[in-house]
Scaffold this motif. Structure first.
Motif, PDB file in Angstrom:
ATOM      1  N   LEU A 269      22.491  40.552  23.034  1.00 20.78           N
ATOM      2  CA  LEU A 269      23.531  41.409  23.601  1.00 20.78           C
ATOM      3  C   LEU A 269      23.533  41.377  25.120  1.00 20.78           C
ATOM      4  N   PHE A 270      22.351  41.200  25.692  1.00 21.89           N
ATOM      5  CA  PHE A 270      22.290  41.098  27.151  1.00 21.89           C
ATOM      6  C   PHE A 270      23.142  39.917  27.630  1.00 21.89           C
TER       7      PHE A 270
ATOM      8  N   MET B  90      26.761  40.678  27.386  1.00 16.72           N
ATOM      9  CA  MET B  90      27.192  41.585  28.449  1.00 16.72           C
ATOM     10  C   MET B  90      27.318  40.844  29.777  1.00 16.72           C
ATOM     11  N   ILE B  91      26.377  39.932  30.038  1.00 10.30           N
ATOM     12  CA  ILE B  91      26.482  39.143  31.266  1.00 10.30           C
ATOM     13  C   ILE B  91      27.778  38.329  31.239  1.00 10.30           C
TER      14      ILE B  91
ATOM     15  N   MET C 108      30.501  39.074  29.626  1.00  8.79           N
ATOM     16  CA  MET C 108      31.615  40.001  29.823  1.00  8.79           C
ATOM     17  C   MET C 108      31.774  40.347  31.298  1.00  8.79           C
ATOM     18  N   LEU C 109      30.629  40.547  31.968  1.00 12.02           N
ATOM     19  CA  LEU C 109      30.691  40.908  33.382  1.00 12.02           C
ATOM     20  C   LEU C 109      31.305  39.779  34.195  1.00 12.02           C
ATOM     21  N   VAL C 110      30.888  38.545  33.883  1.00 12.56           N
ATOM     22  CA  VAL C 110      31.462  37.417  34.626  1.00 12.56           C
ATOM     23  C   VAL C 110      32.972  37.380  34.398  1.00 12.56           C
TER      24      VAL C 110
ATOM     25  N   LEU D 191      34.928  39.839  33.566  1.00  9.53           N
ATOM     26  CA  LEU D 191      35.568  40.979  34.229  1.00  9.53           C
ATOM     27  C   LEU D 191      35.678  40.761  35.734  1.00  9.53           C
ATOM     28  N   VAL D 192      34.586  40.283  36.332  1.00  7.56           N
ATOM     29  CA  VAL D 192      34.636  40.036  37.781  1.00  7.56           C
ATOM     30  C   VAL D 192      35.712  39.005  38.078  1.00  7.56           C
ATOM     31  N   HIS D 193      35.751  37.982  37.242  1.00  6.11           N
ATOM     32  CA  HIS D 193      36.766  36.958  37.465  1.00  6.11           C
ATOM     33  C   HIS D 193      38.173  37.550  37.351  1.00  6.11           C
TER      34      HIS D 193
ATOM     35  N   ALA E 108      39.037  40.606  37.750  1.00  2.00           N
ATOM     36  CA  ALA E 108      39.306  41.540  38.837  1.00  2.00           C
ATOM     37  C   ALA E 108      39.641  40.804  40.125  1.00  2.00           C
ATOM     38  N   SER E 109      39.157  39.565  40.240  1.00  3.40           N
ATOM     39  CA  SER E 109      39.436  38.847  41.480  1.00  3.40           C
ATOM     40  C   SER E 109      40.745  38.062  41.408  1.00  3.40           C
TER      41      SER E 109
END
Lengths: 355, 553
Positions: B466-467, B470-471, B473-475, B477-479, B481-482
């Motif tokens: 799951l970690f 999540m990593i 997902m974060l990448v 999301l950051v992408h 958002a940019s």
């Protein structure tokens, strides 16, 4: 709005996991009081930062340090801040690694978590503060909703009589113990590193105050929940909030939500590590008066990872540091120096520039 | 039409100034920058025979070119030449209107002199909508190759171009890629004029503007941008034109070419330009202040700016009752996440976090995986691969064979693979659910994104549980958002948050509550409707009191 989420994220992400255990160790069932008390210094830091920000609009902490204290002293103080941000970030990354290793991935070496988390945050930082803010804006409502859900789910286990008696040993231990959260709340000092980059720096004070109050509310609720559920045994738990989540379950079939919770909490950690990394990078850039911040991201990230792994041998050592020397250390960074700065600035007659 | 041409020729001259040299390569037949310049210098000759000889020399080899000599004027003593490309003209317009007018009616015209005849022809005799004059060979060829008929008159140093464009086109049909239960059934066609007319019909405001240009050195594709003046931000319109004018390519055959050439972030897996073949969808986007880009030759119209939520909305959301639409919309959000994460979550949970599974389910999971020799990751990869192959085969095959593919897929692979214990039945369920979830996407190109990102997520889940998910997902999301699409943040109105615009994102507010246009797109004229449109039927027996209040007081 984004600024508020940024600041809540700065403080709450780790505080919510680690603080209840730390404070409960010294104050037992009064830990919620310490959480409440700690709002005051938080507000004080918010006030300091916004006052300084108003005196030096468009400048970050490291920039006006030099202006107030003069060349060598300012540089030294800037270096001190740079190191503080770097080290705090390393600690945060370590905390994250410890929790994940304990809770969901016991057999994976911590270096993996540290590298991946910092890498993602470095990516975020390279895309800019706004991107970090947007991600937090998107994920924080989710985290808060989950926190609320958890409170509702564990409410069956709560016994409010466990809060009694209030102030059994007098006010002294409570006041002493509130020093720990003081250090935590003071982390809002990073606001000084990105205040000029907010869309509306003028509303920095308002946003910071809202963020401090909301964070306090969260922490008080969290402390209350852990105490009412676990009683004085909270003190013996490393991660009371996490234990709370373990208790929470929906019906008979969803009984272990802790992994989900940790995973969502990682979103919050992204914000926190991201902001501290941003602060570190900006501090270094301004300290050495570089034109570009980007080339610094990679080396500082690597430094953060290395420091997070080498700093402490194990979790108890880290907790000993956090409740011991770190308090004085962060006290100096978060209150002492800013207070001196504000006083000096006033004495030297620097006033708010007219627009 | 004439504006378009003017615009085009301006574009062309610019192109010559800037890039004339870089485009040149030897041996090209229709080397625009080079040849066009020469053709423009060639005036139409006053002698018909010269003109005809020239055209024959240039295009005479083409079997679809028709050169017809006519006699016009009183007594039929003026020679003329008619040129057109067979198949690109409307035969009835050509025969009944143009040729009839030229050959029969012009005999009755009592005019003297050739130039007199030219004017009369232009103004009276040619009974078609658009008639233009061509002064040089370039203008003439340009028109003829686009389906107009050219007319040389002996003794005149100008030619006439009569617009009789026509030829076979596909009729307006129901769009295949975007079906609805309730809503208009019209879809765009390959003909840009049909498409603009469909839009014009739904937007009759004089502020609705269609501006044209031509792109593609060889295809000379007509590309037009459409927007509503006063709603679309002028900077946006300027930016769209600017990006379009940067395109210097030999051909534009589909709007996809343009999409890739005008994107903000060309490396992103996320689509940043929306496309649709539904006029109602495009018209609704225009009313929100967006700009549409129409391309001749394709029914897919591009819409910019396109933020993420636009790909999550379908036109039917706005036609059905809002409660249902809200629920369906949430279903779509969930299925988006599911199509991205379901296999990786399954891998992560079964490999690393078995404690999350309720005990009874865990037992059945373990039982179903018993004979399976592969780890969950390999199993998932195998099934996803099979599924993708089946899907691709189903699309490319002729429709009647396509059914056979689904039988093979469902029965042979699904059933047999399970009974041969190559995969567990649970994995079949997971992959099938993922597939179905991706079909529920509101637009095809966002489904492609999840299809692509699913695989790295699966790898992350297999290595870090799951970690890792999540990593990942974060990448993502950051992408996201940019990202920006034509200046609009991709995640707007969620981040940056525009609380007022959530009415069309978090739920589908009823029409009477959608008072304002999206904040990120429209700045000046934000009001969509008079506030307080919520209907208030008169109370039974209550007289006139409640009969439709005007405002919310």
């Amino acid at each position: 709005m984004q600024a508020i989420f940024l600041l809540i994220g700065t403080v709450a992400a780790t505080a919510i996991v680690f603080l209840p255990g730390l404070t409960a160790a010294t104050t037992g069932r009064d830990s919620w009081l310490t959480a409440l008390l700690a709002a005051i210094p938080g507000l004080y830091v918010a006030f300091l930062v916004s006052a300084l920000g108003r005196l030096f609009p468009g400048q970050t902490l490291v920039q006006y340090l030099e202006q107030i204290l003069g060349g060598p002293a300012g540089k030294a103080a800037g270096l001190y801040y740079l190191f503080f941000f770097l080290q705090t970030n390393a600690i945060i990354v370590r905390e994250l690694g410890e929790l994940i290793a304990t809770a969901i991935m016991p057999r994976t070496p911590q270096v993996v978590f540290a590298i991946l988390m910092v890498a993602v945050c470095a990516y975020g930082v390279s895309q800019g503060l706004e991107v970090i803010a947007r991600v937090m804006e998107l994920t924080y409502p989710l985290i808060l909703a989950l926190f609320g859900l958890m409170l509702i789910l564990v409410s069956g286990h709560m016994q409010f009589s466990r809060l009694l008696p209030v102030l059994e040993h007098g006010i002294r231990p409570v006041l002493l113990a509130s020093l720990d959260p003081f250090a935590w709340r003071g982390e809002i000092i990073v606001l000084a590193m990105f205040l000029p980059y907010l869309a509306r720096p003028a509303r920095g004070r308002r946003n910071a105050i809202i963020a401090v109050l909301l964070t306090s509310l969260l922490l008080v609720l969290d402390a209350l929940a852990s105490t009412t559920v676990f009683g004085v045994t909270t003190a013996r738990l490393n991660y009371p909030t996490f234990e709370l989540v373990r208790l929470a379950g929906i019906g008979q079939f969803l009984t272990r939500l802790d992994a989900v919770w940790i995973v969502i909490w990682l979103f919050g950690m992204f914000g926190k590590v991201g902001i501290f990394l941003y602060a570190t990078v900006m501090a270094a850039t301004h300290l050495f008066k570089l034109r570009e911040a980007r080339p610094l991201i990679a080396p500082l990230s690597i430094l953060t990872i290395a420091l997070s792994l080498s700093q402490f041998a194990n979790n108890p050592q880290m907790i000993a540091f956090l409740t011991g020397p770190f308090v004085a250390y962060s006290f100096s960074v978060e209150w002492f120096i800013p207070t001196i700065l504000l006083l000096t600035a006033r004495l030297r007659g620097i006033s708010t520039p007219k627009k | 039409m004439s504006r378009m041409l003017r615009c085009f020729s301006r574009l062309l001259t610019q192109g010559q100034k800037n890039d004339g040299r870089s485009f040149r390569h030897s041996g090209a037949q229709w080397e625009e920058t080079h040849q066009a310049e020469e053709l423009k210098k060639m005036p139409v000759s006053a002698r018909l025979d010269d003109n005809l000889a020239l055209i024959k020399e240039m295009l005479g080899r083409n079997s679809d070119l028709v050169l017809r000599e006519l006699r016009l004027g009183a007594g039929g003593n003026t020679r003329a030449g008619l040129i057109f490309v067979d198949g690109m003209v409307d035969n009835s317009a050509l025969n009944d209107t143009l040729i009839k007018g030229l050959t029969l009616e012009s005999r009755m015209a009592a005019v003297d002199g050739r130039s007199g005849l030219f004017a009369v022809l232009k103004e009276f005799m040619i009974n078609v909508g658009t008639v233009r004059e061509a002064e040089n060979i370039f203008q003439l060829l340009d028109g003829v190759l686009y389906g107009t008929a050219g007319l040389f008159i002996d003794g005149c140093n100008r030619a006439l171009l009569a617009d009789v464009k026509g030829g076979p086109v596909r009729a307006i049909e129901e769009p295949i890629s975007e079906g609805v239960v309730r809503g208009p059934r019209t879809g765009f066609t390959e003909q840009i004029r049909t498409n603009t007319s469909l839009l014009r019909r739904s937007l009759r405001t004089p502020n609705f503007v269609i501006e044209g240009t031509e792109l593609g050195r060889d295809t000379r594709t007509v590309v037009e941008i459409a927007y509503i003046k006063g709603l679309a931000a002028p900077e946006l319109v300027r930016e769209v034109k600017e990006r379009l004018s940067r395109i210097k390519i030999d051909g534009i055959l589909e709007s996809g070419y343009i999409e890739e050439l005008i994107e903000d972030q060309p490396y992103s897996p996320f689509p940043q330009v929306f496309h649709s073949e539904r006029p109602d969808r495009v018209a609704a986007a225009l009313l929100q202040g967006r700009v549409a880009i129409l391309t001749d030759g394709t029914p897919f119209v591009l819409v910019v700016p396109a933020e993420f939520v636009l790909f999550m909305q379908v036109p039917e959301d706005y036609y059905e009752r809002w409660q249902l639409s809200t629920v369906i919309r949430w279903l779509r959000y969930i299925s988006f996440v599911a199509s991205l994460l379901l296999p990786s979550m399954y891998i992560a949970v079964t490999t690393y976090h078995q404690e999350m599974i309720p005990t009874r389910l865990l037992i059945s999971v373990a039982a179903s995986r018993e004979g399976v020799p592969f780890p969950a990751f390999v199993e998932a990869l195998l099934m996803e691969f099979t599924f993708e192959v089946l899907r691709e085969a189903g699309i490319r095959l002729p429709r009647n064979i396509g059914q056979a593919v689904s039988i093979v897929g469902a029965l042979v692979i699904g059933q047999a693979a399970v009974s041969a214990s190559i995969v567990s039945p649970l994995m079949v369920i997971v992959v099938a659910l993922t597939g179905i979830a991706s079909f529920a996407a509101a637009s095809y190109n966002i489904a492609i994104t999840t299809r692509l990102l699913r695989f790295p997520m699966m790898i992350l889940a297999a290595t870090l549980g799951l970690f890792g998910v999540m990593i990942g997902m974060l990448v993502i999301l950051v992408h996201m958002a940019s990202l920006r699409s034509f200046g609009v943040p991709y995640l707007a109105p969620l981040a940056p948050l525009h609380a007022g615009d959530l009415k069309d994102v978090a739920w589908r507010a009823p029409w009477w509550a959608m008072d304002n246009r999206p904040e990120e797109l429209v700045r000046d004229d934000r009001r969509r409707q008079t506030p307080g449109l919520m209907p208030h039927p008169p109370a039974p027996g209550g007289g006139r009191k409640g009969g439709g209040r005007d405002g919310p007081r």
